[in-house]
Design an enzyme around this catalytic site. Structure first.
Site, short mmCIF file in Angstrom:
data_model
loop_
_atom_site.label_atom_id
_atom_site.label_comp_id
_atom_site.label_asym_id
_atom_site.label_seq_id
_atom_site.Cartn_x
_atom_site.Cartn_y
_atom_site.Cartn_z
N ARG A 18 -14.36 6.59 3.37
CA ARG A 18 -14.62 7.87 4.01
C ARG A 18 -15.34 8.78 3.08
O ARG A 18 -15.62 9.91 3.39
CB ARG A 18 -13.01 8.31 3.87
CG ARG A 18 -12.12 7.78 4.83
CD ARG A 18 -12.45 7.54 6.36
NE ARG A 18 -11.74 6.36 7.02
CZ ARG A 18 -12.03 5.76 8.16
NH1 ARG A 18 -12.90 6.45 8.77
NH2 ARG A 18 -11.63 4.91 8.56
N LYS A 68 -14.65 -2.32 -9.83
CA LYS A 68 -14.42 -1.31 -10.84
C LYS A 68 -14.38 -1.70 -12.25
O LYS A 68 -14.82 -0.97 -13.16
CB LYS A 68 -13.13 -0.56 -10.34
CG LYS A 68 -13.07 0.23 -9.06
CD LYS A 68 -11.82 1.17 -9.17
CE LYS A 68 -11.63 1.78 -7.69
NZ LYS A 68 -10.68 3.12 -7.49
N ASP A 104 -10.01 8.63 -10.84
CA ASP A 104 -8.67 8.57 -10.06
C ASP A 104 -7.51 9.23 -10.63
O ASP A 104 -6.72 9.84 -9.73
CB ASP A 104 -8.30 6.80 -10.08
CG ASP A 104 -9.15 6.17 -9.16
OD1 ASP A 104 -9.93 6.70 -8.02
OD2 ASP A 104 -9.61 4.86 -9.32
N GLY A 133 -1.06 -2.44 -9.98
CA GLY A 133 -2.37 -2.72 -9.70
C GLY A 133 -3.20 -1.83 -10.44
O GLY A 133 -2.63 -1.16 -11.11
N ASN A 155 7.47 -3.73 -9.99
CA ASN A 155 6.58 -4.54 -9.29
C ASN A 155 7.41 -5.75 -8.96
O ASN A 155 7.94 -6.25 -9.57
CB ASN A 155 5.43 -4.71 -10.09
CG ASN A 155 4.07 -5.06 -9.48
OD1 ASN A 155 3.91 -4.23 -8.39
ND2 ASN A 155 3.34 -6.27 -9.69
N SER A 159 5.07 -9.81 -14.34
CA SER A 159 4.27 -10.15 -15.31
C SER A 159 3.12 -9.10 -15.37
O SER A 159 2.55 -8.44 -16.24
CB SER A 159 3.47 -11.29 -15.29
OG SER A 159 3.07 -11.58 -14.03
N ILE A 220 0.16 7.03 -2.44
CA ILE A 220 -1.09 6.91 -2.38
C ILE A 220 -1.77 6.26 -1.15
O ILE A 220 -3.01 6.45 -0.97
CB ILE A 220 -1.71 6.20 -3.63
CG1 ILE A 220 -1.60 4.80 -3.53
CG2 ILE A 220 -1.34 6.61 -5.04
CD1 ILE A 220 -2.54 3.83 -4.63
P1 ATR Z 1 -4.99 -1.77 -6.32
O1 ATR Z 1 -5.93 -2.26 -7.53
O2 ATR Z 1 -5.50 -1.06 -5.23
O3 ATR Z 1 -3.73 -0.98 -6.94
P2 ATR Z 1 -3.63 -4.56 -5.90
O4 ATR Z 1 -3.89 -4.67 -7.54
O5 ATR Z 1 -3.94 -5.43 -5.00
O6 ATR Z 1 -4.39 -3.26 -5.76
O7 ATR Z 1 -1.92 -3.96 -6.23
C1 ATR Z 1 -1.45 -3.80 -5.04
C2 ATR Z 1 0.08 -3.45 -5.43
O8 ATR Z 1 0.86 -3.63 -4.32
C3 ATR Z 1 0.61 -4.61 -6.42
O9 ATR Z 1 1.64 -3.88 -7.31
C4 ATR Z 1 1.37 -5.71 -5.41
O10 ATR Z 1 2.32 -6.15 -6.02
P3 ATR Z 1 2.14 -7.72 -6.91
O11 ATR Z 1 1.35 -7.45 -8.15
O12 ATR Z 1 3.37 -8.52 -6.94
O13 ATR Z 1 1.11 -8.50 -6.05
C5 ATR Z 1 1.73 -4.67 -4.35
N1 ATR Z 1 2.14 -5.38 -3.26
C6 ATR Z 1 1.21 -5.76 -2.20
N2 ATR Z 1 2.00 -6.33 -1.19
C7 ATR Z 1 3.23 -6.42 -1.37
C8 ATR Z 1 4.22 -7.03 -0.94
N3 ATR Z 1 4.20 -7.39 0.48
N4 ATR Z 1 5.68 -6.74 -1.62
C9 ATR Z 1 5.65 -6.19 -2.80
N5 ATR Z 1 4.68 -5.63 -3.45
C10 ATR Z 1 3.39 -5.80 -2.83
#
Ligand code: ATR
Length: 281
Positions: A18, A68, A104, A133, A155, A159, A220
């Site tokens: 967007r 990034k 951000d 993330g 999370n 880890s 977010i």
């Molecule tokens: P960004 O960099 O945009 O924040 P990302 O690195 O893909 O995106 O992070 C996405 C977040 O959503 C992570 O905290 C992820 O958890 P994991 O680190 O365990 O993957 C979380 N997330 C995405 N799908 C999920 C799900 N189905 N259940 C729980 N957490 C989820």
């Protein structure tokens, strides 16, 4: 044409962005000749793309997923915000060097300042950040800058939360989801930075009832604008702020660098972007 400046957003994919709607709105509003263009760039082509931005007539641009961290490594000069996160979302040319910043965290804070003024006065209480993330990293750093010294990072993959806690070295405790309810009663701010609740993704299923009545809840995710999390917060009478403002505010510093005027996030811009989201891709 020297007075017709161009900026870009590069990512892969980038079609959904967007950002052109936002920057073109400000260019029109401020009567500035210029443009802001989507540039689909695959990871292996990013070094080449960034080397040639001046040749393509760009004064700078935005970097989105998945570039990034690579953009951080490729920039000649990075500021303190980028350095703290190891990631860049805003680039500009200055003295023939490629400069990088990360806006951000600024966008996150400016959104809460606009819609929940005084939210950081309760920084003696804890903040809870869901997710670990890149967005969580920026938000944790931003919250710390407002004096919150107790931040709980929840999370699925422990880890990743541990890695962020280690990166910032103080004040951040990693947790798994099962630990969330016990942390809620002393919480002044709860933020979702996961993709859960986004259109097409699984729902974020948590019970906000243990939160104190003065807790601010933010997300977010901005598609949908009112996520199930925010709907639940509203039903419980908790102050809540949607994620669209973060997207709008994070664009301000870049626009100012490229086009030389500081733009304002107003209601008309918000309506325009909401309309554009309704129109789909
Ligand atoms: P960004 O960099 O945009 O924040 P990302 O690195 O893909 O995106 O992070 C996405 C977040 O959503 C992570 O905290 C992820 O958890 P994991 O680190 O365990 O993957 C979380 N997330 C995405 N799908 C999920 C799900 N189905 N259940 C729980 N957490 C989820």
């Amino acid at each position: 044409m020297a007075d017709h400046k161009k900026a870009f957003i590069c990512g892969w994919p980038v079609a959904h962005s967007r950002s052109p709607v936002i920057h073109r709105y400000w260019l029109r509003q401020l009567g500035i000749k210029g443009d802001y263009l989507k540039q689909p760039v695959q990871a292996e082509n990013l070094p080449d793309f960034l080397k040639n931005i001046a040749n393509k007539g760009f004064v700078g641009g935005n970097v989105t997923l998945p570039h990034k961290e690579q953009a951080f490594a490729l920039a000649d000069v990075v500021d303190q915000h980028a350095r703290a996160l190891g990631a860049v979302n805003t680039l500009w040319l200055e003295d023939e060097k490629l400069h990088g910043s990360n806006t951000d965290g600024y966008g996150f804070l400016a959104n809460l300042d606009q819609h929940a003024k005084g939210w950081d006065e309760r920084n003696d209480m804890a903040a809870i950040v869901l997710g670990a993330g890149g967005a969580a990293r920026a938000i944790v750093h931003a919250i710390q800058s407002r004096g919150f010294s107790e931040i709980h990072l929840i999370n699925r993959t422990r880890s990743r939360a541990v890695a962020i806690a280690g990166h910032f070295s103080r004040g951040i405790t990693p947790h798994i989801w099962e630990e969330l309810p016990a942390l809620m009663p002393n919480c002044a701010l709860l933020v979702n930075t996961t993709s859960l609740g986004m259109d097409g993704k699984a729902e974020l299923e948590i019970d906000l009832a243990p939160l104190p009545k003065k807790c601010l809840v933010s997300d977010i995710v901005y598609m949908p604008l009112e996520t199930a999390l925010l709907k639940q917060a509203r039903a419980l009478g908790l102050k809540n702020v949607d994620g669209l403002g973060m997207l709008l505010h994070q664009a301000v510093p870049g626009f100012e660098k490229w086009f030389g005027a500081r733009p304002v996030v107003d209601d008309a811009l918000r309506r325009l972007v909401i309309e554009d989201m309704g129109a789909g891709q």
